[in-house]
Design a protein around this motif. Structure first.
Motif, PDB file in Angstrom:
ATOM      1  N   ILE A   1       0.070  20.148 -46.675  1.00  9.86           N
ATOM      2  CA  ILE A   1      -0.142  20.488 -48.084  1.00  9.86           C
ATOM      3  C   ILE A   1      -1.594  20.183 -48.429  1.00  9.86           C
ATOM      4  CG2 ILE A   1       0.424  19.906 -50.473  1.00  9.86           C
ATOM      5  CD1 ILE A   1       3.280  19.349 -49.565  1.00  9.86           C
ATOM      6  N   GLY A   2      -2.260  21.154 -49.035  1.00  6.02           N
ATOM      7  CA  GLY A   2      -3.649  20.988 -49.431  1.00  6.02           C
ATOM      8  C   GLY A   2      -3.904  21.692 -50.742  1.00  6.02           C
ATOM      9  N   SER A   3      -5.160  21.723 -51.143  1.00  9.74           N
ATOM     10  CA  SER A   3      -5.508  22.389 -52.396  1.00  9.74           C
ATOM     11  C   SER A   3      -6.884  23.026 -52.289  1.00  9.74           C
ATOM     12  CB  SER A   3      -5.495  21.403 -53.566  1.00  9.74           C
ATOM     13  OG  SER A   3      -6.636  20.553 -53.507  1.00  9.74           O
ATOM     14  N   THR A   4      -7.109  24.014 -53.122  1.00 10.98           N
ATOM     15  CA  THR A   4      -8.440  24.597 -53.259  1.00 10.98           C
ATOM     16  C   THR A   4      -9.118  23.867 -54.407  1.00 10.98           C
ATOM     17  OG1 THR A   4      -7.513  26.280 -54.716  1.00 10.98           O
ATOM     18  CG2 THR A   4      -7.735  26.855 -52.405  1.00 10.98           C
ATOM     19  N   SER A   5      -9.464  22.619 -54.177  1.00 14.18           N
ATOM     20  CA  SER A   5      -9.993  21.786 -55.252  1.00 14.18           C
ATOM     21  C   SER A   5     -11.363  22.255 -55.707  1.00 14.18           C
ATOM     22  CB  SER A   5     -10.066  20.329 -54.810  1.00 14.18           C
ATOM     23  OG  SER A   5     -10.810  20.204 -53.623  1.00 14.18           O
ATOM     24  N   SER A   6     -12.104  22.916 -54.820  1.00 16.51           N
ATOM     25  CA  SER A   6     -13.405  23.437 -55.200  1.00 16.51           C
ATOM     26  C   SER A   6     -13.243  24.749 -55.967  1.00 16.51           C
ATOM     27  CB  SER A   6     -14.262  23.686 -53.952  1.00 16.51           C
ATOM     28  OG  SER A   6     -15.407  24.440 -54.279  1.00 16.51           O
ATOM     29  N   ALA A   7     -13.979  24.879 -57.060  1.00 16.87           N
ATOM     30  CA  ALA A   7     -13.904  26.103 -57.861  1.00 16.87           C
ATOM     31  C   ALA A   7     -14.415  27.314 -57.097  1.00 16.87           C
ATOM     32  CB  ALA A   7     -14.710  25.918 -59.151  1.00 16.87           C
ATOM     33  N   ALA A   8     -15.175  27.083 -56.025  1.00 17.42           N
ATOM     34  CA  ALA A   8     -15.747  28.189 -55.265  1.00 17.42           C
ATOM     35  C   ALA A   8     -14.781  28.748 -54.231  1.00 17.42           C
ATOM     36  CB  ALA A   8     -17.028  27.727 -54.572  1.00 17.42           C
ATOM     37  N   GLU A   9     -13.630  28.115 -54.046  1.00 15.62           N
ATOM     38  CA  GLU A   9     -12.709  28.539 -52.996  1.00 15.62           C
ATOM     39  C   GLU A   9     -11.426  29.109 -53.579  1.00 15.62           C
ATOM     40  OE1 GLU A   9     -12.050  25.362 -50.168  1.00 15.62           O
ATOM     41  OE2 GLU A   9     -13.600  26.233 -48.902  1.00 15.62           O
TER      42      GLU A   9
ATOM     43  N   ASP B   1      -8.256  24.921 -65.354  1.00 20.60           N
ATOM     44  CA  ASP B   1      -8.523  23.763 -66.206  1.00 20.60           C
ATOM     45  C   ASP B   1      -7.678  22.546 -65.837  1.00 20.60           C
ATOM     46  OD1 ASP B   1      -6.139  24.855 -67.007  1.00 20.60           O
ATOM     47  OD2 ASP B   1      -6.494  24.605 -69.160  1.00 20.60           O
ATOM     48  N   LEU B   2      -6.821  22.685 -64.834  1.00 21.84           N
ATOM     49  CA  LEU B   2      -5.988  21.556 -64.418  1.00 21.84           C
ATOM     50  C   LEU B   2      -6.724  20.698 -63.383  1.00 21.84           C
ATOM     51  CD1 LEU B   2      -2.540  23.367 -64.012  1.00 21.84           C
ATOM     52  CD2 LEU B   2      -3.253  21.878 -65.886  1.00 21.84           C
TER      53      LEU B   2
END
Length: 376
Positions: A52-60, A128-129
């Motif tokens: 489990i991961g996330s696209t925490s960067s807004a560029a991804e 925005d989360l």
């Protein structure tokens, strides 16, 4: 699958997101959305959710993170499809000029195998989360088997030979390409172990460390328990003059049965079985870092090295220690009281991609913080 959570006052709960992940229908990595981000899962060739991961960067976006990075990225960083299938005829040693031609063929095969037989799931979230914060909470709630890859908690798979044969046929590999992957298989079996492919290398009793020159390095350690001498993993990110980073990582056997932080970093007594002791690692580390500036993110890592040296009756090395937290505070004073200057906060602020509490990943992140600050 592309249902966005509404922007309700309370927002989505971590359990809501985990439930969606556990009940979603996996799809090909190439189907990952190109226009949104959120939290995702990686599914292995057995059809099991493993990461489990996330696209925490807004560029991804999901597509960039899953199909492009996890599938085709480096085997030695946090690109988990590449890492978990760096095996058999799909194996290569990154940045090895002697085997580059064969290694490129092996990587082409691996990329195609993952596209054919591995899948992903995703839960889109509003920009925005606090996506990074939600990711951490979802991982805390997740069953262990669905985050088996997180924090490098599993070894790479054995090669699924029958499936790989099908991919080779589909790609119409000729005699030269088949010879390349056969040579890679021989290299893999002839001493280039999975751990070695991740730069956790022990070669003929000595440790293979990247060759310089380096501008500076960043060092991070993980410990088994509250005793700072109980180092169980060391990572060093070496920054070259062109600002490229090569990471060296090794497990260390702290020779203790008292493990407190396994739930944090995923390292256990079983993980370090057969790993060198600190007394064996330290001479190599001392020589490799002599004369270099060594960054740590906070004061913990130096204190751990000091304690481990005292434990083996050795003097702490006279390295030029610097603190990337101090660098970050000078570069981004606006973060004080607004997330702070810890790696988790800087990960979100700078758009870094790494797995926290892995020594190699954290060392690389600290080095990237310094590089970002230099640009400021």
């Amino acid at each position: 699958m592309l249902k966005f959570f509404s922007r309700s006052p309370l927002g989505p709960t971590p359990s809501d997101i985990l439930d969606q992940l556990l009940n979603a229908t996996p799809q090909a990595t190439s189907m990952a959305p190109r226009d949104c981000r959120g939290i995702y899962g990686l599914v292995d060739h057995f059809g099991k959710l493993r990461y489990i991961g996330s696209t925490s960067s807004a560029a991804e976006t999901f597509y960039k993170r899953i199909h492009q990075r996890h599938r085709t990225g480096s085997e030695t960083t946090s690109h988990y499809f590449s890492r978990m299938y760096n095996t058999g005829r799909m194996w290569r040693e990154r940045n090895d000029p002697a085997t580059k031609v064969d290694g490129d063929v092996a990587k082409k095969l691996r990329n195609a195998f993952i596209a054919d037989y591995c899948q992903a799931i995703w839960v889109p979230l509003s920009d925005d989360l606090d996506i990074s914060g939600l990711e951490a909470q979802v991982i805390d709630l997740a069953p262990l088997e669905v985050i088996a890859w997180n924090r490098r908690g599993m070894e790479a798979y054995d090669e699924p030979r029958d499936l790989v044969d099908l991919v080779i046929d589909r790609l119409k590999f000729g005699a030269a390409e088949r010879a390349s992957i056969d040579r890679q298989y021989a290299r893999f079996r002839g001493g280039a172990t999975v751990a070695q492919s991740l730069s956790e290398q022990v070669v003929c009793g000595s440790f293979s460390f990247p060759k310089g020159p380096f501008r500076f390095v960043a060092l991070d350690v993980e410990t088994a328990n509250h005793d700072r001498a109980s180092i169980c993993q060391i990572g060093v990110a070496c920054v070259r003059p062109d600002n490229s980073i090569e990471t060296w990582v090794t497990y260390v056997d702290p020779q203790t049965s008292h493990w407190v932080f396994t739930s944090l970093h995923g390292i256990s007594q079983k993980t370090v079985k057969g790993a060198p002791s600190f007394a064996e690692v330290f001479p190599v580390l001392k020589q490799a870092l002599e004369g270099l500036t060594v960054y740590q993110h906070s004061g913990f890592d130096r204190s751990a090295i000091r304690a481990a040296c005292a434990d083996i009756g050795s003097v702490e090395p006279d390295w030029d220690w610097q603190n990337s937290v101090t660098v970050a505070r000078r570069a981004w004073p606006e973060l004080k009281g607004n997330g702070g200057h810890g790696l988790a906060s800087l990960k979100e602020f700078l758009g870094l991609t790494f797995d926290h509490h892995d020594a190699g990943e954290d060392a690389r992140a600290a080095a990237e913080v310094v590089l970002h600050a230099e640009r400021v």
